[in-house]
Enzyme design. Structure first.
Site, PDB file in Angstrom:
ATOM      1  N   ILE A  59     -17.364  -3.359   5.675  1.00 45.66           N
ATOM      2  CA  ILE A  59     -16.665  -3.962   4.528  1.00 45.66           C
ATOM      3  C   ILE A  59     -15.519  -4.849   5.010  1.00 45.66           C
ATOM      4  CG2 ILE A  59     -15.378  -3.475   2.404  1.00 45.66           C
ATOM      5  CD1 ILE A  59     -18.302  -2.503   2.308  1.00 45.66           C
ATOM      6  N   ARG A  87       8.038   1.702   5.148  1.00 49.37           N
ATOM      7  CA  ARG A  87       6.589   1.865   5.122  1.00 49.37           C
ATOM      8  C   ARG A  87       6.046   1.187   3.873  1.00 49.37           C
ATOM      9  NH1 ARG A  87       4.576   2.630  10.002  1.00 49.37           N
ATOM     10  NH2 ARG A  87       5.189   4.599  10.970  1.00 49.37           N
ATOM     11  N   SER A  96      -6.385  12.402   7.499  1.00 49.94           N
ATOM     12  CA  SER A  96      -6.952  12.330   6.143  1.00 49.94           C
ATOM     13  C   SER A  96      -8.469  12.405   6.229  1.00 49.94           C
ATOM     14  CB  SER A  96      -6.540  11.018   5.460  1.00 49.94           C
ATOM     15  OG  SER A  96      -5.146  10.942   5.326  1.00 49.94           O
ATOM     16  N   GLU A 127      -9.001   9.001  11.625  1.00 52.33           N
ATOM     17  CA  GLU A 127      -7.814   8.976  12.482  1.00 52.33           C
ATOM     18  C   GLU A 127      -7.461  10.380  12.976  1.00 52.33           C
ATOM     19  OE1 GLU A 127      -3.196   7.431  12.545  1.00 52.33           O
ATOM     20  OE2 GLU A 127      -3.992   8.204  10.661  1.00 52.33           O
ATOM     21  N   GLU A 150       7.126  -6.710  17.363  1.00 53.93           N
ATOM     22  CA  GLU A 150       7.968  -7.713  16.700  1.00 53.93           C
ATOM     23  C   GLU A 150       8.042  -7.529  15.186  1.00 53.93           C
ATOM     24  OE1 GLU A 150       4.960 -11.516  16.312  1.00 53.93           O
ATOM     25  OE2 GLU A 150       6.182 -11.340  18.106  1.00 53.93           O
ATOM     26  N   GLU A 155       8.295  -4.511  13.796  1.00 55.76           N
ATOM     27  CA  GLU A 155       8.755  -3.136  13.639  1.00 55.76           C
ATOM     28  C   GLU A 155      10.288  -3.091  13.688  1.00 55.76           C
ATOM     29  OE1 GLU A 155       6.642   0.784  15.338  1.00 55.76           O
ATOM     30  OE2 GLU A 155       7.418  -0.527  16.892  1.00 55.76           O
TER      31      GLU A 155
END
Length: 181
Positions: free
Chosen positions: A14, A64, A113, A119, A140, A142
């Protein structure tokens, strides 16, 4: 055979991104029927519990975007292709905090999850910290602010939802059970 295994019939890509890929799988269920599964594929990550000689945990506050807020977390970052998790942990600790550590101990690995993503985060404790004179810079895009918090302060930050992510809450639970002994 794995209990309740779902056999993949087909996979449709996708989205292919810099951090994640998304795919849709058609699967055969254990009862013979078919279903559709939307999956997020992620290269994996590390998270580090940096502990100062005073027993405080070094954390970072950062914005976040998915949550539309700043939260306080333990340092973390994704695995680069071919990079061992311990190397990633050392690199991320330096980039995000400016610290190195003489001792890295792998605590455990866990799924973040599993209902939709593959992950895996590898959690490390870093002790015997030292300041790096010219540390590698954060990415850069962050922006982080360092904090050193006691376990009690961390628990209060969880209650206030300033610490809001599972990896950091898990790290605090581990620290409470293992650092105070």
């Amino acid at each position: 055979m794995k209990k309740f295994e779902e056999k993949t019939i087909s996979t449709e890509e996708i989205y292919k991104g810099r951090i994640i890929n998304v795919q849709k799988d058609e699967v055969t269920l254990p009862n013979g029927k078919t279903a559709s599964r939307e999956l997020v594929k992620h290269p994996g990550a590390v998270a580090i519990i940096p502990v100062t000689k005073e027993g405080k945990i070094v954390m970072v506050e950062q914005y976040r975007k998915p949550l539309e807020q700043s939260i306080i977390e333990i340092p973390a970052g994704k695995l680069e292709p071919g990079e061992a998790p311990e190397k990633t942990a050392m690199r991320e600790l330096e980039e995000e905090t400016g610290y190195g550590a003489n001792n890295f101990e792998k605590i455990y690995s866990f799924a973040t999850s599993p209902g939709f993503a593959d992950e895996i985060i590898h959690l490390y404790a870093a002790t015997d910290l030292y300041q790096i004179e010219q540390p590698a810079s954060p990415d850069e895009d962050e922006f982080v602010e360092l904090l050193e918090v006691s376990i009690e302060e961390a628990e209060r930050l969880v209650e206030e939802q300033q610490i809001y992510d599972a990896k950091t809450i898990l790290a605090i639970m581990w620290a409470k059970n293992n650092l105070s002994k």
